[in-house]
Design a protein around this motif. Structure first.
Motif, PDB file in Angstrom:
ATOM      1  N   GLU A 190      -5.721  -1.385  -5.581  1.00 18.24           N
ATOM      2  CA  GLU A 190      -5.004  -1.861  -6.764  1.00 18.24           C
ATOM      3  C   GLU A 190      -4.712  -0.692  -7.710  1.00 18.24           C
ATOM      4  OE1 GLU A 190      -3.793  -4.690  -7.327  1.00 18.24           O
ATOM      5  OE2 GLU A 190      -4.772  -6.042  -5.892  1.00 18.24           O
ATOM      6  N   GLU A 191      -3.570  -0.776  -8.394  1.00 23.88           N
ATOM      7  CA  GLU A 191      -3.132   0.299  -9.292  1.00 23.88           C
ATOM      8  C   GLU A 191      -4.096   0.493 -10.453  1.00 23.88           C
ATOM      9  OE1 GLU A 191       0.865   1.634 -11.801  1.00 23.88           O
ATOM     10  OE2 GLU A 191       0.834  -0.218 -10.617  1.00 23.88           O
ATOM     11  N   VAL A 192      -4.689  -0.593 -10.971  1.00 25.32           N
ATOM     12  CA  VAL A 192      -5.570  -0.475 -12.123  1.00 25.32           C
ATOM     13  C   VAL A 192      -6.803   0.362 -11.780  1.00 25.32           C
ATOM     14  CG1 VAL A 192      -6.743  -2.667 -11.572  1.00 25.32           C
ATOM     15  CG2 VAL A 192      -6.805  -1.773 -13.907  1.00 25.32           C
TER      16      VAL A 192
ATOM     17  N   ILE B  10      -9.646   5.596 -12.243  1.00 24.12           N
ATOM     18  CA  ILE B  10     -10.317   6.758 -11.641  1.00 24.12           C
ATOM     19  C   ILE B  10      -9.653   8.051 -12.110  1.00 24.12           C
ATOM     20  CG2 ILE B  10     -10.746   7.938  -9.464  1.00 24.12           C
ATOM     21  CD1 ILE B  10     -11.104   5.235  -8.143  1.00 24.12           C
ATOM     22  N   ALA B  11      -8.322   8.056 -12.154  1.00 23.55           N
ATOM     23  CA  ALA B  11      -7.615   9.266 -12.584  1.00 23.55           C
ATOM     24  C   ALA B  11      -7.912   9.603 -14.046  1.00 23.55           C
ATOM     25  CB  ALA B  11      -6.108   9.081 -12.380  1.00 23.55           C
ATOM     26  N   ALA B  12      -8.165   8.592 -14.879  1.00 17.91           N
ATOM     27  CA  ALA B  12      -8.418   8.832 -16.304  1.00 17.91           C
ATOM     28  C   ALA B  12      -9.888   9.097 -16.603  1.00 17.91           C
ATOM     29  CB  ALA B  12      -7.937   7.629 -17.116  1.00 17.91           C
ATOM     30  N   SER B  13     -10.763   9.003 -15.625  1.00 22.23           N
ATOM     31  CA  SER B  13     -12.199   9.167 -15.861  1.00 22.23           C
ATOM     32  C   SER B  13     -12.523  10.590 -16.292  1.00 22.23           C
ATOM     33  CB  SER B  13     -12.986   8.817 -14.587  1.00 22.23           C
ATOM     34  OG  SER B  13     -14.352   9.118 -14.747  1.00 22.23           O
ATOM     35  N   HIS B  14     -13.443  10.708 -17.272  1.00 22.46           N
ATOM     36  CA  HIS B  14     -13.903  12.025 -17.731  1.00 22.46           C
ATOM     37  C   HIS B  14     -14.998  12.579 -16.825  1.00 22.46           C
ATOM     38  CE1 HIS B  14     -11.494  11.463 -21.295  1.00 22.46           C
ATOM     39  NE2 HIS B  14     -12.155  10.346 -21.621  1.00 22.46           N
ATOM     40  N   ILE B  15     -15.500  11.760 -15.929  1.00 22.19           N
ATOM     41  CA  ILE B  15     -16.570  12.169 -15.020  1.00 22.19           C
ATOM     42  C   ILE B  15     -15.966  12.346 -13.633  1.00 22.19           C
ATOM     43  CG2 ILE B  15     -18.835  11.553 -14.073  1.00 22.19           C
ATOM     44  CD1 ILE B  15     -19.188   9.659 -16.437  1.00 22.19           C
ATOM     45  N   PRO B  16     -16.338  13.403 -12.900  1.00 28.54           N
ATOM     46  CA  PRO B  16     -15.870  13.529 -11.513  1.00 28.54           C
ATOM     47  C   PRO B  16     -16.259  12.316 -10.680  1.00 28.54           C
ATOM     48  CG  PRO B  16     -16.887  15.580 -12.245  1.00 28.54           C
ATOM     49  CD  PRO B  16     -17.162  14.567 -13.318  1.00 28.54           C
ATOM     50  N   VAL B  17     -15.317  11.821  -9.875  1.00 27.74           N
ATOM     51  CA  VAL B  17     -15.511  10.589  -9.108  1.00 27.74           C
ATOM     52  C   VAL B  17     -15.471  10.914  -7.617  1.00 27.74           C
ATOM     53  CG1 VAL B  17     -14.611   8.287  -8.589  1.00 27.74           C
ATOM     54  CG2 VAL B  17     -14.496   9.192 -10.932  1.00 27.74           C
TER      55      VAL B  17
ATOM     56  N   PHE C 226       0.836  -1.208   0.000  1.00 27.88           N
ATOM     57  CA  PHE C 226       0.000   0.000   0.000  1.00 27.88           C
ATOM     58  C   PHE C 226       0.869   1.257   0.000  1.00 27.88           C
ATOM     59  CE2 PHE C 226      -2.042   3.389   2.397  1.00 27.88           C
ATOM     60  CZ  PHE C 226      -3.280   3.485   1.791  1.00 27.88           C
ATOM     61  N   GLU C 227       1.868   1.305   0.869  1.00 29.47           N
ATOM     62  CA  GLU C 227       2.719   2.482   0.976  1.00 29.47           C
ATOM     63  C   GLU C 227       3.559   2.690  -0.281  1.00 29.47           C
ATOM     64  OE1 GLU C 227       2.694   4.780   3.134  1.00 29.47           O
ATOM     65  OE2 GLU C 227       1.240   3.855   4.499  1.00 29.47           O
ATOM     66  N   ARG C 228       4.052   1.587  -0.879  1.00 31.75           N
ATOM     67  CA  ARG C 228       4.855   1.724  -2.102  1.00 31.75           C
ATOM     68  C   ARG C 228       4.023   2.305  -3.238  1.00 31.75           C
ATOM     69  NH1 ARG C 228       6.905  -3.418  -0.636  1.00 31.75           N
ATOM     70  NH2 ARG C 228       5.501  -4.405  -2.165  1.00 31.75           N
ATOM     71  N   LEU C 229       2.814   1.759  -3.451  1.00 26.96           N
ATOM     72  CA  LEU C 229       1.963   2.263  -4.530  1.00 26.96           C
ATOM     73  C   LEU C 229       1.540   3.695  -4.256  1.00 26.96           C
ATOM     74  CD1 LEU C 229       0.398   1.787  -7.142  1.00 26.96           C
ATOM     75  CD2 LEU C 229      -1.482   0.838  -5.773  1.00 26.96           C
ATOM     76  N   LYS C 230       1.199   3.996  -3.025  1.00 31.35           N
ATOM     77  CA  LYS C 230       0.796   5.360  -2.670  1.00 31.35           C
ATOM     78  C   LYS C 230       1.918   6.348  -2.955  1.00 31.35           C
ATOM     79  CE  LYS C 230      -0.859   8.050   1.256  1.00 31.35           C
ATOM     80  NZ  LYS C 230       0.101   8.671   2.031  1.00 31.35           N
TER      81      LYS C 230
END
Length: 444
Positions: free
Chosen positions: A215-217, A222-229, A111-115
């Protein structure tokens, strides 16, 4: 320390405590909980054991209150602790800083590494997060149809804004392959673009239950979404990678629903208040306009009266112009008279000036004559004095001037030697002589 010095028990325990705390650093220890006791003060006391040994442990309330689980006997845990000695009883014990279920250390590290990696890439930056729409036309939900969180979200949306349509993007939120399916549902909602805001939610659980949202995927989708999440995963104390990437993190699924739509009753109350404010503002504006009309009406003048006023004003201005012209002419006339008098006073008298000039010329001639006479008398006196000092006059009285061969004047016989050649000058002419004899100074 002197070996013959006798210690008290307290001094012995204090020395042992200092030695243990300075020699053993803060470290992780793994074992099984036994004899667990939760005191009324909120402090926890238990033993941590394995197959061969055990150690007493204490976790104080200001540390234990942040745990998201309640320890129990038989539970395998990993604790971050400081080795110390309880002086009152001389018991060796561990003072706990943190505790986690055994086996979760690798998950926390992942978790810490991915974060850290996603944060370095800028996926958590505040400037990339989008604002939520004030009144969404349609709300999307990514969760499991069987999840209790879905019922909470639907109930909250219905209570706050029943007229807003909801689109469900069903996906499992736990288990094998759930992360890919969650990312696929978010991607489908973004591509279809039929919603103004998207809620990604599920209820609480252990870290393993919530791991799909770490998970990274899922984070990159979420970061690539065109809609606010809006991410509402777990309880208030649960944090996932999806929370950091989302445009808004909600503490619970219910809080996520409250964040995406306003409360209808609050909106109605605000509309009533705004309508009242608008009515009062319109009335005040109307009253101000009526007062302004009354004021302008009092200032309104009939055209004939305005012409009469302008005519009277014009007559007054003409009278002022005439008076100003008369005053200016009188002022200029008086000034001309003054200047004429000053000019007459400054006109020169030529005859008087000529008489003064003749008197000064006569005085100058008299002064020059007197000056010349004085200079002539002084010149005669200087001439006589010069003649008196003239060497020729002295020579004419019988004296002579004697010089040696070098041309130096001879004033004493001591300067001469027999046979020396002398040059003698008389008043008229001169002669050369040879010294045959010299005499000393003659006395009277």
């Amino acid at each position: 320390m002197d070996k013959n010095h006798v210690l008290s028990v307290r001094e012995l325990n204090l020395a042992a405590k200092q030695l243990i705390e300075s020699g053993i650093p803060l470290l992780w220890v793994r074992g099984e909980i036994s004899n667990f006791v939760s005191a009324a003060s909120g402090h926890w006391y238990f033993s941590l054991k394995d197959e061969a040994a055990q150690v007493r442990c204490v976790m104080f309330r200001h540390k234990s209150q942040y745990l998201d689980f309640k320890p129990a006997n038989g539970m395998q845990v990993e604790v971050l602790a400081l080795a110390t000695l309880y002086e009152a009883r001389g018991d060796f014990q561990l003072t706990l800083e943190r505790m986690r279920p055994a086996g979760l250390g690798a998950l926390y590290e992942a978790f810490e590494r991915l974060k850290s990696r996603l944060e370095d890439e800028g996926l958590f930056d505040a400037d990339r997060k989008r604002a939520l729409p004030l009144l969404p036309k349609q709300v999307g939900i990514v969760t499991s149809p069987q999840a209790a969180a879905l019922r909470d979200v639907l109930r909250t949306l219905a209570n706050r804004m029943p007229g807003v349509p909801v689109v469900l993007y069903p996906t499992p939120v736990q288990g094998e392959g759930s992360a890919q399916k969650i990312a696929q549902a978010i991607r489908a909602a973004s591509q279809r673009a039929e919603c103004d805001v998207l809620i990604v939610c599920r209820g609480g659980g252990s870290i393993e239950d919530l791991w799909a949202f770490n998970e990274e995927v899922v984070a990159r989708t979420i970061a690539a979404s065109h809609i606010p999440v809006v991410c509402g995963v777990g309880h208030e104390t649960d944090f996932t990678i999806a929370d950091f990437v989302a445009d808004l993190r909600a503490a619970t699924p219910t809080a996520a629903a409250q964040a995406v739509v306003p409360d209808r009753q609050e909106l109605q109350q605000r509309l009533v208040q705004q309508r009242r404010h608008l009515a009062r503002a319109a009335m005040r504006q109307f009253e101000q306009r009526m007062q302004q009309v009354d004021f302008l009406q009092r200032r309104l003048v009939h055209p004939a009266q305005r012409i009469r006023q302008q005519s009277e004003r014009l007559d007054g201005l003409q009278q002022r112009v005439r008076l100003a012209q008369t005053y200016a002419m009188q002022h200029q006339q008086a000034r001309c008279n003054v200047l004429w008098q000053r000019l007459r006073a400054l006109r020169p008298e030529i005859s008087r000036a000529r008489e003064q000039h003749a008197n000064r010329a006569r005085r100058l001639i008299s002064v020059m004559r007197n000056l010349l006479d004085r200079h002539d008398a002084r010149l005669v006196a200087l001439q006589q004095h010069l003649q008196f000092l003239d060497p020729q006059q002295v020579l004419a009285r019988g004296y002579s001037l004697v010089r040696d061969a070098r041309g130096d004047i001879v004033a004493s016989s001591e300067q001469l030697a027999p046979g020396e050649l002398l040059d003698i000058t008389f008043a008229q002419g001169g002669a050369r002589a040879v010294v045959q004899e010299k005499r000393g100074r003659q006395t009277d």
